[in-house]
Design an enzyme around this catalytic site. Structure first.
Site, PDB file in Angstrom:
ATOM      1  N   LYS A  80       0.812  -1.216   0.000  1.00 16.47           N
ATOM      2  CA  LYS A  80       0.000   0.000   0.000  1.00 16.47           C
ATOM      3  C   LYS A  80       0.851   1.274   0.000  1.00 16.47           C
ATOM      4  O   LYS A  80       0.346   2.355  -0.302  1.00 16.47           O
ATOM      5  CB  LYS A  80      -0.968   0.009   1.184  1.00 16.47           C
ATOM      6  CG  LYS A  80      -0.330   0.125   2.546  1.00 16.47           C
ATOM      7  CD  LYS A  80      -1.376   0.110   3.652  1.00 16.47           C
ATOM      8  CE  LYS A  80      -0.769   0.143   5.029  1.00 16.47           C
ATOM      9  NZ  LYS A  80       0.074   1.318   5.306  1.00 16.47           N
ATOM     10  N   ARG A 145       1.208  10.348  13.252  1.00 19.19           N
ATOM     11  CA  ARG A 145       2.152   9.703  12.350  1.00 19.19           C
ATOM     12  C   ARG A 145       3.254   9.005  13.136  1.00 19.19           C
ATOM     13  O   ARG A 145       3.384   9.170  14.327  1.00 19.19           O
ATOM     14  CB  ARG A 145       2.771  10.733  11.389  1.00 19.19           C
ATOM     15  CG  ARG A 145       1.820  11.147  10.278  1.00 19.19           C
ATOM     16  CD  ARG A 145       2.574  11.669   9.076  1.00 19.19           C
ATOM     17  NE  ARG A 145       3.596  10.727   8.654  1.00 19.19           N
ATOM     18  CZ  ARG A 145       4.824  11.074   8.267  1.00 19.19           C
ATOM     19  NH1 ARG A 145       5.182  12.347   8.260  1.00 19.19           N
ATOM     20  NH2 ARG A 145       5.681  10.153   7.883  1.00 19.19           N
ATOM     21  N   ARG A 151       2.917   5.267  17.379  1.00 17.60           N
ATOM     22  CA  ARG A 151       1.484   5.586  17.411  1.00 17.60           C
ATOM     23  C   ARG A 151       0.818   5.033  18.671  1.00 17.60           C
ATOM     24  O   ARG A 151      -0.024   5.697  19.278  1.00 17.60           O
ATOM     25  CB  ARG A 151       0.794   5.044  16.154  1.00 17.60           C
ATOM     26  CG  ARG A 151       1.278   5.698  14.879  1.00 17.60           C
ATOM     27  CD  ARG A 151       0.464   5.270  13.682  1.00 17.60           C
ATOM     28  NE  ARG A 151       1.149   5.556  12.437  1.00 17.60           N
ATOM     29  CZ  ARG A 151       0.564   5.656  11.259  1.00 17.60           C
ATOM     30  NH1 ARG A 151      -0.735   5.487  11.166  1.00 17.60           N
ATOM     31  NH2 ARG A 151       1.258   5.905  10.165  1.00 17.60           N
ATOM     32  N   CYS A 240      -0.303   8.500  -2.419  1.00 14.10           N
ATOM     33  CA  CYS A 240      -0.616   8.343  -0.986  1.00 14.10           C
ATOM     34  C   CYS A 240      -1.504   9.458  -0.456  1.00 14.10           C
ATOM     35  O   CYS A 240      -2.216   9.272   0.526  1.00 14.10           O
ATOM     36  CB  CYS A 240       0.675   8.296  -0.165  1.00 14.10           C
ATOM     37  SG  CYS A 240       1.727   6.880  -0.522  1.00 14.10           S
TER      38      CYS A 240
END
Length: 311
Positions: A80, A145, A151, A240
């Site tokens: 991804k 981020r 995170r 993205c």
């Protein structure tokens, strides 16, 4: 013949896990592996959004440079994170069998996303932010981020009430017990390539090494599906920072692709679902993308790019 395959990867725990996984698939072939951690622009700059850094190659550019100069044999990426356009000299040679592709809500306490009016949901992905605005306008998206551990630390510190993440990464890092909801793909459609590890190489990589990767690493069914999704993204000219989505899977002997685009404010969603035979996977992706563009996607893309330029 050099029987060592040098694997380039980002240096996060998840990226290293993925590289080790690829190495474990290669080892039964008799080839040795060497893992080479490489820091990317996306790893260095954590205080601004991906869109503001410049979406193309944020997590791949430095690694691809090592492929081009021969410092490494292959690069391992979360599929991804890959740009829809690769440098001319490079190619994707293998895709691993896919994990569940869902997005998941993770928290250190019970969360009801449908009722929590003051919930702060942490995510850095424009697709997830737009979907939250569309399906859960009651919650607030908070920009979070960093790697998965960073995170989670921000979650524990109270910067948000929950995180919205890909199941694959959460599962691979052993954080399953924090999952409070697995969001159905029927409406929260994942990013192109989500749940899959992609292997990139130079087109001039030794034929013997390419054979090893094709035989021991590549999962043909996943490869066909992800290539259909990537054909969709490439035709859309998405990156993205564009809230596009796409998920292909087998339904009997056919590949079914559900893909589309959502406006940044979450108000407009364009979604198309079509099927084809395996041999026409690339054409399926292109067909769906052109349909999305023709029924309003072109206008949404224009607005998104203008808005990202002004931010």
């Amino acid at each position: 013949m050099n029987k060592t395959i040098r694997i380039g990867t980002r240096g996060s725990k998840l990226a290293l896990w993925q590289a080790e996984h690829i190495a474990s698939l290669i080892h039964p072939s008799g080839y040795r592996t060497e893992i080479v951690p490489i820091e990317t622009r996306g790893d260095k700059i954590l205080d601004v959004s991906i869109a503001k850094i410049g979406s193309k190659g944020v997590f791949t550019e430095e690694i691809e440079a090592k492929l081009l100069d021969g410092s490494i044999d292959i690069a391992v990426h979360s599929a991804k994170d890959l740009s829809s356009e690769l440098p001319d000299a490079l190619e994707l040679i293998a895709f691993t069998e896919r994990e569940a592709v869902n997005d998941v809500l993770v928290s250190n306490r019970p969360i009801d996303i449908t009722n929590g009016t003051a919930l702060r949901i942490g995510t850095s992905a424009t697709r997830r932010v737009a979907f939250l605005k569309h399906f859960y306008p009651n919650v607030q998206a908070v920009s979070i981020r960093g790697n998965l551990q960073t995170r989670f630390a921000k979650l524990q510190a109270g910067e948000c009430d929950a995180l919205l993440l890909a199941y694959a990464g959460v599962h691979r890092m052993g954080f399953d017990n924090f999952i409070v909801e697995k969001i159905p793909t029927s409406y929260f459609v994942p990013a192109v390539g989500q749940g899959c590890i992609a292997v990139e190489c130079h087109k001039k990589l030794a034929f013997e090494k390419k054979e090893i990767l094709d035989r021991w690493v590549n999962h043909p069914e996943t490869a066909v599906c992800v290539r259909a999704e990537r054909a969709f993204l490439k035709t859309l000219h998405g990156g993205c920072s564009i809230p596009a989505f796409g998920y292909a899977h087998f339904e009997g002997d056919l590949i079914s692709l559900k893909a589309g685009l959502i406006s940044l404010d979450g108000q407009r969603v364009i979604k198309v679902k079509r099927s084809s035979v395996t041999e026409e996977a690339k054409e399926l992706g292109e067909l769906v993308a052109n349909e999305v563009l023709n029924i309003g996607g072109e206008q949404i893309l224009k607005e998104i790019r203008q808005q990202l330029l002004n931010d």
